[in-house]
Design a protein around this motif. Structure first.
Motif, mmCIF file in Angstrom:
data_model
loop_
_atom_site.group_PDB
_atom_site.id
_atom_site.type_symbol
_atom_site.label_atom_id
_atom_site.label_comp_id
_atom_site.label_asym_id
_atom_site.label_seq_id
_atom_site.Cartn_x
_atom_site.Cartn_y
_atom_site.Cartn_z
ATOM 1 N N UNK A 120 0.780 -1.629 -0.341
ATOM 2 C CA UNK A 120 0.270 -0.321 0.180
ATOM 3 C C UNK A 120 1.130 1.215 0.091
ATOM 4 N N UNK A 121 0.124 2.284 -0.516
ATOM 5 C CA UNK A 121 1.330 3.963 0.095
ATOM 6 C C UNK A 121 1.433 4.054 1.002
ATOM 7 N N UNK A 122 0.583 3.725 1.700
ATOM 8 C CA UNK A 122 0.343 4.975 2.931
ATOM 9 C C UNK A 122 0.000 3.550 4.089
ATOM 10 N N UNK A 123 0.452 3.947 5.236
ATOM 11 C CA UNK A 123 -0.055 3.130 6.106
ATOM 12 C C UNK A 123 -0.757 3.972 7.485
ATOM 13 N N UNK A 124 -0.655 4.306 6.990
ATOM 14 C CA UNK A 124 -2.080 6.205 7.375
ATOM 15 C C UNK A 124 -3.641 4.774 7.170
ATOM 16 N N UNK A 125 -4.365 5.877 8.366
ATOM 17 C CA UNK A 125 -6.111 5.619 8.178
ATOM 18 C C UNK A 125 -6.591 4.437 8.342
ATOM 19 N N UNK A 126 -7.576 3.991 7.321
ATOM 20 C CA UNK A 126 -7.998 2.966 7.375
ATOM 21 C C UNK A 126 -7.882 1.986 6.302
ATOM 22 N N UNK A 127 -7.887 0.888 6.333
ATOM 23 C CA UNK A 127 -8.116 -0.197 4.743
ATOM 24 C C UNK A 127 -9.649 -0.480 4.143
ATOM 25 N N UNK A 128 -10.391 -0.190 3.620
ATOM 26 C CA UNK A 128 -11.117 -1.042 3.765
ATOM 27 C C UNK A 128 -11.428 -2.144 2.810
ATOM 28 N N UNK A 129 -11.440 -3.779 4.058
ATOM 29 C CA UNK A 129 -11.454 -4.942 3.218
ATOM 30 C C UNK A 129 -13.284 -5.060 2.774
ATOM 31 N N UNK A 130 -13.885 -4.736 2.380
ATOM 32 C CA UNK A 130 -15.653 -4.923 1.798
ATOM 33 C C UNK A 130 -16.424 -3.724 1.811
ATOM 34 N N UNK A 164 -4.442 3.687 -4.620
ATOM 35 C CA UNK A 164 -3.260 3.589 -5.475
ATOM 36 C C UNK A 164 -2.305 5.108 -4.819
ATOM 37 N N UNK A 165 -1.590 5.211 -5.295
ATOM 38 C CA UNK A 165 -1.517 6.885 -5.010
ATOM 39 C C UNK A 165 -1.956 8.290 -5.428
ATOM 40 N N UNK A 166 -4.079 8.310 -5.450
ATOM 41 C CA UNK A 166 -4.476 8.909 -6.578
ATOM 42 C C UNK A 166 -5.022 8.640 -5.028
ATOM 43 N N UNK A 167 -4.984 10.403 -4.713
ATOM 44 C CA UNK A 167 -5.998 10.985 -3.423
ATOM 45 C C UNK A 167 -8.050 11.256 -4.161
ATOM 46 N N UNK A 168 -8.573 11.167 -3.346
ATOM 47 C CA UNK A 168 -9.794 11.405 -3.512
ATOM 48 C C UNK A 168 -10.247 12.330 -2.855
ATOM 49 N N UNK A 169 -11.614 12.737 -2.786
ATOM 50 C CA UNK A 169 -12.312 12.987 -2.214
ATOM 51 C C UNK A 169 -14.098 13.015 -2.597
#
Length: 347
Positions: free
Chosen positions: A265-275, A327-332
């Motif tokens: 993953x590109x970052x170790x921050x935040x929450x990973x969406x699993x489903x 990926x490496x693309x941020x979104x809002x």
């Protein structure tokens, strides 16, 4: 002249002796008064009730049913008009609920509603001269504060135990879907469930919920639901008959550097969406499994627990902003919050 000096000295000596004695008595009284919990108990005892539940059980090899006492617990009178807080598990499956007050009165209680995810329930009785408990503020509790647990352990009658606040915000115990427990070392035994956790001024700061024990007895680890949370739940149950929670339809896990490295993953921050739930609010907004959520609205320091609590407190129909990485693309994106379906955890 010497006689005058001696008289003055004697006067000052007597005055000093009097002041010293007075100070000693004041210190003794102050010490004694801080070593007793009697005043706090006296102001709360009439607000804590014993709960007995009856259930209908089939008689083997017969079409008849018999009514048996299946559980004992406690409850707390919250309002003059008869609303009472207790635990969901205390009255779960009950065909009849009977309350016994500290003044020896007994009455049947109506179940207004329950909330299994927080293990809370609201009862209603029609009695005069009820003594509602004074509400405290669980947010101002500090670890180390002295508290009292009042309830009906083992059905032997109202009992008071003392302890301290051992921890706050316990949320990974595995007892409830939604957890934000006050931990205490005050003895909480079977039957204390639904009883009062009060501060030394006699104000309610929590509803005793459970013990952490390998034997079924108290081992110095008890849990209580903060009263601020419990009152919010009670208000929703009285108003709506249930607790209405927000829902986005995603499952997440805590992200960290080890997870990010393992999954590239590109970052170790935040929450990973699993489903993502198909056709749920997050799915319709474009959230995908593998996305990293960095912020919900203005909340950036997210854990799985804080995200769950945050989403559950959102209002169905509300538009919520979600910031993340794919990926490496941020979104809002904006997602429209839905109402939590029955028996699901809010995400």
């Amino acid at each position: 002249m010497n006689f005058v000096i001696s008289r003055n000295s004697l006067t000052w000596a007597l005055l000093g002796l009097w002041l010293g004695t007075t100070l000693l008595f004041w210190q003794f009284y102050r010490t004694e008064s801080t070593q007793t919990f009697a005043n706090a108990v006296a102001t709360t005892a009439d607000s804590v009730v014993n709960i007995y539940t009856l259930t209908n059980q089939p008689v083997p090899f017969s079409s008849k049913q018999k009514q048996t006492i299946t559980s004992l617990g406690s409850g707390v009178i919250i309002s003059k008009d008869g609303y009472i807080l207790t635990n969901h598990h205390v009255i779960q499956g009950a065909s009849e609920v009977i309350l016994s007050l500290n003044d020896k009165r007994q009455t049947k209680a109506k179940i207004v509603g329950t909330d299994a995810p927080t293990d809370l329930a609201v009862l209603k009785v029609d009695l005069n001269d009820l003594t509602p408990i004074q509400l405290g503020n669980s947010e101002t509790l500090r670890v180390g504060d002295q508290i009292l647990a009042i309830g009906n352990p083992f059905g032997i009658g109202q009992t008071v135990t003392a302890g301290i606040v051992s921890a706050k915000g316990r949320d990974s115990i595995g007892l409830n879907v939604y957890e934000n427990f006050i931990q205490t070392d005050a003895a909480i035994n079977p039957g204390n469930s639904g009883g009062a956790l009060v501060d030394l001024s006699g104000k309610l700061v929590g509803i005793s919920s459970a013990i952490y024990s390998s034997t079924g007895g108290s081992q110095g680890i008890g849990f209580a639901t903060p009263i601020n949370d419990a009152i919010d739940i009670m208000t929703s149950i009285i108003k709506n008959g249930t607790v209405i929670r927000g829902y986005l339809g995603i499952q997440v896990q805590q992200n960290n550097e080890q997870v990010a490295q393992a999954l590239n993953l590109p970052s170790g921050q935040g929450l990973l969406v699993t489903s993502v739930t198909p056709l749920g609010p997050a799915d319709e907004a474009g959230i995908q499994a593998g996305d990293i959520i960095l912020a919900i609205e203005t909340q950036t320091n997210l854990s799985a627990h804080t995200a769950q609590k945050l989403v559950s407190q959102l209002t169905p129909g509300e538009r919520v902003s979600i910031k993340g990485l794919r990926g490496t693309q941020s979104f809002i994106i904006k997602a429209t919050v839905d109402k939590l379906p029955a028996m699901q955890a809010a995400h």
